[in-house]
Design an enzyme around this catalytic site. Structure first.
Site, PDB file in Angstrom:
ATOM      1  N   ARG A  71      52.358  36.994  10.563  1.00 46.88           N
ATOM      2  CA  ARG A  71      53.485  36.911   9.645  1.00 46.88           C
ATOM      3  C   ARG A  71      53.043  36.143   8.402  1.00 46.88           C
ATOM      4  NH1 ARG A  71      56.708  33.561  11.038  1.00 46.88           N
ATOM      5  NH2 ARG A  71      55.980  32.864  13.067  1.00 46.88           N
ATOM      6  N   TYR A 213      51.720  44.433   9.956  1.00 43.66           N
ATOM      7  CA  TYR A 213      51.550  43.625  11.166  1.00 43.66           C
ATOM      8  C   TYR A 213      52.859  43.021  11.677  1.00 43.66           C
ATOM      9  CZ  TYR A 213      48.614  41.120  14.482  1.00 43.66           C
ATOM     10  OH  TYR A 213      47.991  40.700  15.635  1.00 43.66           O
ATOM     11  N   LYS A 222      61.944  39.824  13.762  1.00 39.11           N
ATOM     12  CA  LYS A 222      62.271  38.580  13.053  1.00 39.11           C
ATOM     13  C   LYS A 222      63.224  38.833  11.874  1.00 39.11           C
ATOM     14  CE  LYS A 222      59.391  36.247  15.643  1.00 39.11           C
ATOM     15  NZ  LYS A 222      59.888  35.374  16.709  1.00 39.11           N
ATOM     16  N   HIS A 242      66.285  31.954  18.127  1.00 39.09           N
ATOM     17  CA  HIS A 242      64.871  32.174  18.480  1.00 39.09           C
ATOM     18  C   HIS A 242      64.657  31.535  19.869  1.00 39.09           C
ATOM     19  CE1 HIS A 242      60.364  31.513  17.358  1.00 39.09           C
ATOM     20  NE2 HIS A 242      60.549  32.699  17.879  1.00 39.09           N
ATOM     21  N   SER A 264      56.385  28.217  17.784  1.00 33.41           N
ATOM     22  CA  SER A 264      55.236  29.031  18.205  1.00 33.41           C
ATOM     23  C   SER A 264      54.186  28.129  18.863  1.00 33.41           C
ATOM     24  CB  SER A 264      54.607  29.721  16.997  1.00 33.41           C
ATOM     25  OG  SER A 264      55.558  30.537  16.374  1.00 33.41           O
ATOM     26  N   ASP A 289      61.878  35.925  23.556  1.00 32.05           N
ATOM     27  CA  ASP A 289      61.768  35.493  22.157  1.00 32.05           C
ATOM     28  C   ASP A 289      63.103  35.268  21.447  1.00 32.05           C
ATOM     29  OD1 ASP A 289      60.072  34.778  19.993  1.00 32.05           O
ATOM     30  OD2 ASP A 289      60.367  36.728  19.064  1.00 32.05           O
ATOM     31  N   ARG A 387      47.681  40.512  19.748  1.00 35.30           N
ATOM     32  CA  ARG A 387      48.954  40.723  20.450  1.00 35.30           C
ATOM     33  C   ARG A 387      48.903  41.853  21.460  1.00 35.30           C
ATOM     34  NH1 ARG A 387      53.501  37.315  18.917  1.00 35.30           N
ATOM     35  NH2 ARG A 387      52.739  36.154  17.134  1.00 35.30           N
TER      36      ARG A 387
END
Ligand code: OXD
Ligand code: MN
Length: 615
Positions: A71, A213, A222, A242, A264, A289, A387
Site C-alpha cells: 500500500r 497491488y 481498505k 480494522h 500491521s 482483517d 501475500r
C-alpha cells in the site's frame, strides 16, 4: 456478459462515462463463474504474468515490480470538500483539483486493455449489514483477487437490481498498451509519483490509479470496507473497523465472539486462527482483517466479516505460527511476490524449513537457497510483504456461522500493539468510554528494525484503533463517533473492552526466546480464557489504577515453561512510572493533534488515569 445486459441505468451511465474517459479496447462484465476465473488466469499465464504451481492445485504465483509491492500511504488521499474533515492524519487534496489531475491520467489509460466491470458485495449475500460495489479495472489480477476476496459476479448485479445502491470504484494500473504493445511478463503499473489512491467521502466514491497491488487495487478491501465504510458507518450509526473476528468456545461448550484491532505486523491473522494450548478451549475464525458491526434488535452489537478471503502476509507464516493459514492457502490460491522452488512450490522466509536447490526470488532472479529459512535484510527470496490470497471457506477453523447474514453478537473488543515495556499482558477498561480511550492510544514502539532514524527508536508510533491509514474522515470525529455509539446503547449489552500486549521484552533474561516475556501464538488462548470469564462477570480480577487486571492465579499457566511462569507477575504488574510517562506522551504529543475534534470524554479518561496513578 456485455454492458447491454446491465439493467441498472445508474451503473450503465457511470460505466459509459468511465469508458469514454479511459478508452479501453473492450468492456467485459464479470459474471463470477469458475469458467471466467480459469479463462482470465490462463490469460495471465499466457502473458507471462502468472506461473502455475505444480505443488498446489489451481494455484498461481505473480511477481510485481519493485516499485509496486505494498500500500502507498503517501499517495493515499481522503479528498473531502473541507480539509478539516480529512483531519490531521490523512493526506488531503481538494477534490476539484484531484479529480482534474486524475482525469488527466485516466484519459486513454486503458488503451490496448479490457475494462472489467466487477459487481461485488462486501458481506454475506442478503445480509442487512452488507453493501455492494462495482469496481471497474483494467487488471485481470484484480478481477481474480476480487473473485476470492469478495462475493463477485452476476448474483450481485441481481441484488442491486434496477435501483439498488452501490459504491463506484474506478481502478486502472496506469499502463496503456499502445500500437499492439504487450505486457511481456512485466507487471503493469505507473511510477510512484503518478499513483493516486483517492477516496471522495461526500460522494462515497473511490478512484485508484497507477498501482496493481493489494489494498491499492482490490478496492473492496481498505478503500471501501474501511475508508468509505467508516464514513457510511458514521452517517448511519454503526462501526466499520480494522478488526479480526473470532469465535471462542470454552470447555463447557459456551460460545463468545470477540473482535480485535491490532496494527500491521502484530499477528492479527495468527490470532484469528489460533490453536489454543489450554485443553478444552476452541478458537474458530469469522474474519481476519475487517469487521462491520451494527446493533441488532436485541440491543447487542453484531459483526460480519465483509470479506470472503484472506489477503495474508506470507513471510513468517509457518506450521508453528499459523498452520490454519497454510492449509487455507494450500489450493485455489494466488501468491504474490513469494519465491518459487524448483519443484513448483512457493517458499518464503520463516516458512519453517529451508528451501532446497535453487529458488527464483520475487524479482525473478534464480539464486541458490540458503541452509536456513531466514535471509539477510534486503536479500530476501520472498518480498517481506509477499501475500497469499486464499478463500476463507478453505480455512480449517472457519466457524460454520461465518456467513450468517445477521452477523455474530460481540462480547469483547481487544486492542493491542507491540509494546516492549509499560503495557501489561492484559487489562480491561472500566467502561465503554475508557475502552474508547484505550483504542485511541494504541501504538507500537518504534524499533531499530522499523526505522532508519535512530532518534525515533523507543518512541511510540500511535495507530489509534489500528485504523489510522484506513479512516475516511477526521480521526478526532471518529473517536467521538465511538463515544456517541456507546452513549446511545444499553450499557449492559455493550461488548467489554480490553487492551492486550503479547510483546513485552526483557533483553537481559537469556532464558527467554527472542527476549519475549510471553510466548504468544497458541498461548494467547490463556488470556482469551480470562477475557471470556470476565465477560461472564467472574470474580477473576483486581482493580488497578489502569483498569481491571487478572488476579493472582486467574491466568491458566498449566504447561507453560517455567521461565514464562516466572516472568508472568512482571507482565501483570502496573508500571506506574512507565504509565505516567505514557500519560505525558499522550497529553503532549498524541492528543493535541486532534485539536477541538478530540472528545472531552477522552481527556477526562486521561485525567482520571493520571489521578489514579498519582494516588
Ligand atoms: C493489511 C494491512 O494488509 O492492514 O491488512 O496492512
Ligand atoms: Mn489489515
Amino acid at each position: 456478459m456485455t454492458l447491454d445486459e446491465i439493467k441498472n441505468p445508474k451503473i450503465k451511465a457511470w460505466v459509459e462515462e468511465c469508458v469514454k474517459m479511459c478508452e479501453p479496447d473492450n468492456v467485459y462484465v464479470c459474471d463470477g463463474s469458475t469458467e471466467e476465473y480459469d479463462r482470465l488466469m490462463k490469460k495471465c499465464v499466457d502473458a507471462g504474468l502468472a506461473t502455475p504451481l505444480a505443488k498446489k492445485p489451481n494455484s498461481f504465483l505473480f511477481r510485481s515490480l519493485p516499485s509496486d509491492v505494498a500500500r502507498v500511504e503517501g499517495r493515499t488521499f481522503i479528498s473531502s470538500v473541507k480539509q478539516e474533515d480529512a483531519g490531521p492524519t490523512n493526506n488531503w487534496i481538494d477534490p476539484v483539483e484531484l479529480k482534474a489531475t486524475m482525469k488527466g491520467l485516466y484519459k486513454g489509460c486503458m488503451h490496448g486493455r479490457t475494462m472489467y466491470v466487477i459487481p461485488f458485495c462486501m458481506g454475506p449475500l442478503g445480509s442487512p449489514i452488507s453493501k455492494n460495489g462495482i469496481e471497474l479495472t483494467d487488471s485481470e489480477y484484480v478481477v481474480l483477487n476480487m473473485d476470492i476476496m469478495t462475493r463477485a459476479g452476476k448474483k450481485v448485479l441481481d441484488i442491486i437490481g434496477t435501483d439498488g445502491e452501490f459504491v463506484p470504484c474506478l481502478h486502472s494500473v496506469g499502463k496503456p498498451l499502445n500500437n499492439g504493445e504487450k505486457d511481456n511478463g512485466i507487471w503493469p503499473c505507473a511510477d510512484v509519483e503518478h499513483k493516486y489512491i483517492s477516496q471522495f467521502p461526500e460522494e462515497h466514491l473511490i478512484w485508484s490509479y497507477g498501482s496493481g497491488y493489494g489494498g491499492n487495487a482490490l478496492l473492496g478491501k481498505k478503500c471501501f470496507a474501511l475508508r468509505i465504510a467508516t464514513v457510511l458507518a458514521r452517517e448511519e450509526g454503526w462501526l466499520a473497523e480494522h478488526m479480526l473476528i473470532l469465535k471462542l468456545t470454552n470447555p463447557e461448550g459456551k460460545v463468545k465472539y470477540v473482535t480485535g484491532a491490532f496494527p500491521s505486523a502484530c499477528g492479527k491473522t495468527n490470532l484469528a486462527m489460533l490453536i489454543p494450548t489450554i485443553p478444552g478451549w476452541k478458537v474458530e475464525t469469522i474474519g481476519d482483517d475487517i469487521a462491520w458491526m451494527k446493533f441488532g434488535k436485541d440491543g447487542r452489537l453484531y459483526a460480519i466479516n465483509p470479506e470472503a478471503g484472506f489477503f495474508g502476509v506470507a513471510p513468517g507464516t509457518s506450521a508453528e505460527s499459523n498452520k490454519n493459514a497454510l492449509i487455507s492457502a494450500s489450493k485455489n490460491t494466488i501468491f504474490t511476490n513469494c519465491a518459487l522452488t524448483e519443484d513448483g512450490d512457493v517458499w518464503w522466509e520463516q516458512i519453517g524449513y529451508p528451501a532446497k536447490g535453487k529458488l527464483v526470488d520475487w524479482k525473478g532472479q534464480t539464486r541458490d537457497a540458503l541452509p536456513k529459512d531466514k535471509s539477510p535484510k534486503g536479500e530476501e527470496f520472498a518480498h517481506p510483504n509477499a501475500r497469499f490470497t486464499a478463500p476463507a471457506k478453505q480455512c480449517p477453523c472457519i466457524a460454520p456461522e461465518w456467513e450468517n447474514p445477521e452477523g455474530v453478537p460481540i462480547s469483547a473488543i481487544l486492542f493491542g500493539g507491540r509494546r516492549p515495556s509499560t503495557v501489561p499482558l492484559v487489562h480491561q477498561s472500566r467502561n465503554w468510554n475508557h475502552g474508547v480511550f484505550l483504542g485511541s492510544i494504541v501504538g507500537s514502539e518504534i524499533t531499530a528494525a522499523s526505522t532508519i532514524d535512530a532518534s525515533q527508536v523507543g518512541k511510540i508510533r500511535r495507530d489509534p484503533f489500528a485504523i489510522l491509514p484506513f479512516c475516511g474522515y477526521n480521526m478526532g470525529d471518529y473517536f467521538q463517533h465511538w463515544v456517541d455509539v456507546g452513549a446511545k446503547a444499553d450499557q449492559d449489552k455493550l461488548p467489554k473492552i480490553f487492551y492486550v500486549n503479547w510483546f513485552r521484552k526483557d533483553e537481559n533474561n537469556a532464558d527467554l526466546p527472542g527476549g519475549f516475556m510471553w510466548p504468544g501464538y497458541g498461548d494467547n488462548s490463556r488470556v482469551l480464557a480470562w477475557i471470556f470469564d470476565r465477560c461472564d462477570g467472574k470474580d477473576n480480577y483486581v482493580d488497578t489504577p489502569i483498569g481491571f487486571m487478572p488476579k493472582e492465579g486467574a491466568i491458566n499457566t498449566d504447561g507453560l515453561a517455567d521461565y514464562y511462569k516466572k516472568t508472568l507477575p512482571q507482565i501483570l504488574n502496573v508500571d506506574k512510572e512507565g504509565w505516567l510517562k505514557e500519560v505525558k506522551d499522550i497529553r503532549e504529543n498524541h492528543y493535541p493533534k486532534f485539536g477541538k475534534h478530540l472528545p472531552k470524554e477522552l481527556t477526562a479518561c486521561l485525567d482520571d488515569l493520571e489521578a489514579r496513578l498519582s494516588k
